[in-house]
Design a protein around this motif. Structure first.
Motif, short mmCIF file in Angstrom:
data_model
loop_
_atom_site.label_atom_id
_atom_site.label_comp_id
_atom_site.label_asym_id
_atom_site.label_seq_id
_atom_site.Cartn_x
_atom_site.Cartn_y
_atom_site.Cartn_z
N GLN A 488 116.39 89.21 -59.65
CA GLN A 488 117.36 90.24 -59.26
C GLN A 488 117.52 91.20 -60.43
O GLN A 488 117.98 90.82 -61.50
N ARG A 489 117.08 92.43 -60.20
CA ARG A 489 117.20 93.47 -61.25
C ARG A 489 118.30 94.44 -60.85
O ARG A 489 118.15 95.19 -59.90
N VAL A 490 119.40 94.38 -61.59
CA VAL A 490 120.59 95.14 -61.22
C VAL A 490 120.72 96.37 -62.12
O VAL A 490 121.01 96.24 -63.31
N ALA A 491 120.45 97.54 -61.56
CA ALA A 491 120.61 98.77 -62.33
C ALA A 491 121.99 99.33 -62.02
O ALA A 491 122.24 99.86 -60.92
N MET A 515 128.00 92.25 -63.57
CA MET A 515 126.94 91.33 -63.15
C MET A 515 127.43 90.12 -62.37
O MET A 515 126.61 89.30 -61.92
N ASN A 516 128.73 90.00 -62.21
CA ASN A 516 129.22 88.83 -61.50
C ASN A 516 128.56 88.71 -60.13
O ASN A 516 128.50 89.67 -59.38
N GLY A 517 128.05 87.56 -59.82
CA GLY A 517 127.43 87.35 -58.51
C GLY A 517 125.93 87.57 -58.50
O GLY A 517 125.25 87.28 -57.52
N ALA A 518 125.38 88.10 -59.61
CA ALA A 518 123.93 88.33 -59.66
C ALA A 518 123.19 87.05 -60.02
O ALA A 518 121.97 87.05 -60.15
N GLN A 519 123.92 85.97 -60.17
CA GLN A 519 123.28 84.68 -60.41
C GLN A 519 123.12 83.94 -59.08
O GLN A 519 123.86 84.19 -58.14
N THR A 520 122.17 83.03 -59.03
CA THR A 520 121.91 82.32 -57.77
C THR A 520 121.87 80.82 -58.03
O THR A 520 120.85 80.18 -57.83
N SER A 521 122.97 80.28 -58.48
CA SER A 521 122.98 78.84 -58.73
C SER A 521 123.29 78.03 -57.48
O SER A 521 123.16 76.82 -57.48
N ARG A 522 123.67 78.72 -56.38
CA ARG A 522 124.03 77.95 -55.19
C ARG A 522 122.82 77.42 -54.43
O ARG A 522 122.97 76.60 -53.54
N HIS A 532 120.42 92.65 -66.15
CA HIS A 532 121.27 93.84 -66.09
C HIS A 532 120.53 95.00 -66.76
O HIS A 532 120.24 94.95 -67.95
N LEU A 533 120.21 96.01 -65.99
CA LEU A 533 119.66 97.23 -66.56
C LEU A 533 120.86 98.16 -66.72
O LEU A 533 121.39 98.68 -65.75
N ILE A 534 121.30 98.30 -67.93
CA ILE A 534 122.56 99.03 -68.17
C ILE A 534 122.31 100.53 -68.05
O ILE A 534 121.60 101.13 -68.85
N MET A 535 122.90 101.13 -67.02
CA MET A 535 122.67 102.54 -66.72
C MET A 535 123.80 103.40 -67.28
O MET A 535 124.92 102.92 -67.48
#
Ligand code: FES
Ligand code: FES
Lengths: 755, 150
Positions: A488-491, A515-522, A532-535
């Motif tokens: 997951q690449r979050v820009a 970035m909260n929720g961009a993890q997939t531990s479930r 996190h691509l910090i824009m």
């Protein structure tokens, strides 16, 4: 039970006087060294105490018992409708075996780390008072239990000594200790008159805590302390502050962030009856008047020439989002933030994959639309170095710290009156709150108490928004159809770097809001990477209810659905298989499937599901039933089912209310809420062009919580993150069209239908 | 100068006649139960009754209530309002609570004209009032409960 309204215009009491004016105050710490109330406390208000390590709770004064049997319990959070002003004191009262009828709840108004939220330690080097992220109950629960248990133990020991009987023969109930054999009783108030409070109260072992089956208050539906006042108009919010001698200010702010007033023509303004003065501020021009209406009229009559060199003038939303998308798609592009989640190694999995699936998800910014527009009242001293502030804030600590920064003074010079909050959702959790600064600067300039009220239009135009985001989701699938890697690449901009600069400095470029929720531990996927691509931010940015999850989970839960459909699998079963090592997640999925009668085919409508954990250990699964008008692209949500697991429910009815609230706010956002920006100016301005869900648009909502005895966890934002994806997934199930952009407006649905 | 009745008391207010009734109530008379939400008739937070009809206080100048009877959430002796206030507590309606004065005033107007509203009546009538916290289900339940009582 009552709660004490924050005092208006009370002289400043130091904490020392405050403690001396009451009966016995108990204190608690989790380190094993527990200080009693320390009447000679060295901890003055607003003075950071050194703390001895992570998860340390310093000596905290939480409960005061008076000879008249009244009991005061301190509440260190902020109440914005989530209910913790009742639930936290109730936890203490339960463990103390107090009579709730005689309990007063006092809101902590000082930035005193002894009251700080234990999990808010790492960001600042000491715990702060900060109500956000649905972590209040979870974090303070052990503290409240220990405080109550210690106080109870002290009372029991004292009564036992007085009667010369073994403690084991005594019991407590409703603020009384009794000895059954002899029929004697003493009220808590009577006992404290006999008592000598030792310097240290021993830590009570958890095994001695009250058993759940003996609970009188927890798990029942006790009326929240703030509900009566909110049902008859007497509750006092920030905007209701009335300070003697107060005047009003309305501020004309630069239309584009970063601009300043160059020339001000206030001739017409000063002609208006009641206008007192015009004050130039760094970002705008304030009109001060005897009445609020004159302040607003005076503002409308201002003519200001603004500077034109702000880089934000070039910001136009669609282009900004396109740039984000380009960066997200370019796998060689990264910014210097550490990986948000890194499990295994995705590279070999992608190299060896049978198939690589890639999809792009976009989200527009969202506005809080809290019903109480921003406002603050301040009274700055003549020397400009001390101030009293009346404001609705989600953080006593940051408000005090930022006000001290603004006045270039120390935090002990700031007296805060925290007011009830007419909607928080993250809006009132920023460090440097512009509305507070305006009240402070104007009050300092004119030497009077000032109330600043933003109009709704200002509240929208000068809003701080949930950021926009472009997210690339990628999956590696092996020859057996198994997902071997997820990326997951979050820009998106860093929210913290704008919203809370001091915290950002300590965050080492890990932005827990963006970035909260961009993890997939479930789900059980062997290799996961989230980045996190910090824009560059194109607008002011803020935490919003559910923080990042409203867009990050929209992306990853839509994508999981797409992977299920590729495999020809049922989306619910597909998730259940992936959640095989996540019993809590599996359970809520199974339950919500049963509730919604998942496998039943509907005529003219279809279901979509999503799973999301949030805040502490809570997890939620949601199912939306939608029908789509394929002519005009309108989505109607007919039903929403949600099942959560948030551990033991301290206040079940309140949990239900929070779940419904999350569903409504989430659906409102998913279906229609959209901020757009043109040439640096926010296009929307009020509830006609930023519409939020009304009563007649809400679906039938069916909620259920799994009953268990795990430690309680937050529900204030739980489940909101399921709404966007479950609706998008349902739209796909109904029409075969996949909408990958939030909100799911009719034009986007039509575009997806046309392919 | 405007003369009108507020919660059964006659009052004289020295305010510019163009001042929205909302600000006269909140800041001149310090009756802060009536809330400011949008200022343009879109949210219902400012709902009061003028001569018994629910009205957005942000939308009318104080001059327009000259000689009229204004009722706010602070009124003590209105039976529908009182039943609703009790029902609001019983159903634990409020979350942040900011919209709730307006909701109650709007609902009181419904019950006065339609003592036994259907769910559909309630929803149609209440759609003028926004609640960002999403308390709509509880509002419906509380109105139904109050309707039993009145
Ligand atoms: S403030 Fe009057 S309708 Fe919103
Ligand atoms: S209770 Fe918060 S807006 Fe209605």
């Amino acid at each position: 039970m009552t709660y004490n309204k924050p005092p208006i215009q009370s002289p400043k009491t130091t904490r020392r006087e405050f403690l001396q004016s009451v009966g016995i105050t108990f204190a608690v710490g989790s380190t094993g060294i527990v200080g009693a109330c320390s009447l000679d406390s060295s901890s003055e208000p607003n003075e950071p105490l050194p703390s001895s390590g992570n998860n340390t709770i310093s000596a905290n004064a939480w409960v005061t018992i008076s000879a008249d049997d009244s009991i005061k319990i301190m509440y260190a959070g902020t109440e914005m409708g989530q209910g913790s002003m009742t639930t936290l004191p109730l936890v203490l009262a339960e463990e103390l075996d107090a009579d709730w009828e005689n309990v007063n709840v006092d809101i902590v108004s000082v930035h005193d780390p002894v009251y700080g939220n234990p999990i808010r330690y790492t960001y600042y080097g000491f715990p702060i008072l900060y109500t956000a992220g649905s972590r209040t109950l979870e974090a303070y629960y052990p503290v409240m239990r220990q405080a109550g248990a210690q106080a109870r133990k002290f009372l029991l020991d004292t009564a036992a000594a007085e009667w010369r009987v073994p403690v084991a023969e005594l019991k407590t109930e409703l603020s009384q200790v009794s000895h059954t054999a002899s029929g004697r009783t003493l009220s808590y108030g009577q006992i404290i008159e006999l008592a000598e409070l030792p310097d240290n109260l021993p830590l009570v072992d958890e095994k001695e805590y009250k058993r759940q089956e003996d609970y009188r208050y927890l798990g029942k539906d006790i009326t929240r302390v703030d509900v009566p006042g909110k049902s008859d108009g007497s509750a006092e919010f920030g905007i209701d502050a009335q300070v003697p001698g107060m005047v009003y200010a309305s501020v004309l702010r630069a239309p584009v962030e970063g601009e300043e007033p160059l020339e001000i023509n206030d001739d017409k303004t000063l002609e208006i009856d009641g206008v007192i003065d015009v004050v130039s501020l760094p970002h705008g021009v304030a009109v001060v008047a005897e009445t609020v209406e004159a302040a607003f009229w005076g503002k409308s009559a201002l003519e200001v020439i603004w500077s034109t060199n702000s880089p934000f003038r070039n910001v136009t939303q669609g282009e900004t989002l396109d740039t984000y998308e380009t960066h997200a798609r370019d796998l060689t592009f990264s910014t210097d933030s550490p990986l948000w989640q890194n499990v295994g190694d995705i590279e070999p999995a992608f190299n060896e994959a049978n198939t690589v699936v890639e999809e792009m998800y976009r989200a527009d910014p969202a506005y809080h639309a809290q019903m109480e527009p921003m406002n603050a009242t301040a009274n700055v001293s003549d020397d400009g170095k001390s101030a009293e502030i009346w404001v609705s804030t989600q953080t006593q600590s940051l408000t005090v710290m930022a006000a001290a920064d603004t006045l270039e003074t120390s935090i002990d010079k700031i007296t805060l009156h925290p007011m009830l909050i007419g909607g928080g959702y993250g809006r009132r959790g920023e460090y440097q709150a512009k509305y507070v600064d305006e009240a402070l600067l104007v009050s300092r300039a004119i030497g009077k108490p000032v109330k600043v009220i933003w109009s709704r239009e200002e509240d929208v135009k000068d809003g701080i928004f949930r950021p926009l985001a472009a997210q690339l989701m990628r999956a590696a699938i092996d020859s057996e159809g198994k997902i071997t890697a997820l990326q997951q690449r979050v820009a998106t901009p860093s929210v913290l770097s704008y919203f809370n600069v001091p915290r950002w400095k300590l965050a080492e470029k890990r932005d827990g809001i963006s970035m909260n929720g961009a993890q997939t531990s479930r789900y059980d996927i062997p290799n996961i990477r989230s980045e996190h691509l910090i824009m560059d931010r194109g607008s002011r940015v803020a935490a919003w209810r559910g923080v990042g999850t409203s867009y990050t989970r929209f992306a990853n839960e839509s994508f999981i659905d797409e992977l299920a459909h590729r495999e020809g699998a049922d989306p619910l079963q597909f998730r259940l298989d992936l959640a095989r090592n996540n019993p809590d997640g599996k359970k809520v999925l199974e339950e919500v499937g049963l509730m919604a009668d998942w496998s039943r085919k509907r005529e003219g409508s279809a279901l979509g599901v999503a799973l999301s954990d949030y805040g502490g250990f809570s997890v939620a699964a949601g199912i939306a039933e939608v029908s789509v008008n394929e002519q005009n692209g309108e989505i109607q949500v007919l039903n929403y089912w949600m099942v959560i697991d948030a551990g033991f429910l301290v206040a079940p009815r309140n949990v239900n209310a929070q779940m419904e609230g999350n569903v409504i706010m989430g659906l409102s956002n998913a279906l229609k809420e959209r901020i757009t920006i043109s040439d640096g100016i926010v296009d929307q301005s009020n509830f006609y062009d930023y519409q939020i869900m009304r009563m007649d648009e809400m679906p039938d909502i069916h909620v259920k919580a799994i009953i268990n005895n795990k430690s309680p966890s937050g529900v204030g934002e739980l489940g909101l993150a399921t709404t966007g994806a479950s609706v998008a997934n349902a739209v796909f199930a109904a029409t075969g069209a996949r909408v990958r952009e939030l909100p799911l407006t009719p034009d986007r649905v039509l575009a997806a239908l046309r392919g | 100068m405007a003369n009108f009745t507020i919660n059964s008391e006659s009052i004289e207010v020295d305010a510019n006649p163009n001042t929205p009734l909302l600000w006269v109530l909140r800041e001149h008379l310090k009756l802060t139960g009536t809330k400011f939400g949008c200022g343009v008739g879109l949210c219902g937070a400012c709902t009061v009754h003028v001569d018994g009809n629910s009205t957005f206080a942000c939308m009318i100048p104080v001059s327009a209530v000259e000689g009229k009877e204004v009722t706010t959430i602070e009124a003590q002796s209105n039976p529908a309002q009182n039943a609703l206030k009790e029902a609001w507590v019983a159903e634990a309606v409020p979350q942040c609570g900011y919209c709730q004065s307006g909701q109650i005033m709007r609902a009181a107007n419904l019950l006065e004209n339609n003592p036994k509203p259907s769910r559909e009546d309630i929803v149609n009538h209440m759609r003028t009032n926004i609640c960002r916290c999403g308390t709509y289900n509880r509002i419906i339940k509380a109105i139904e409960r109050a309707a039993e009582e009145v």
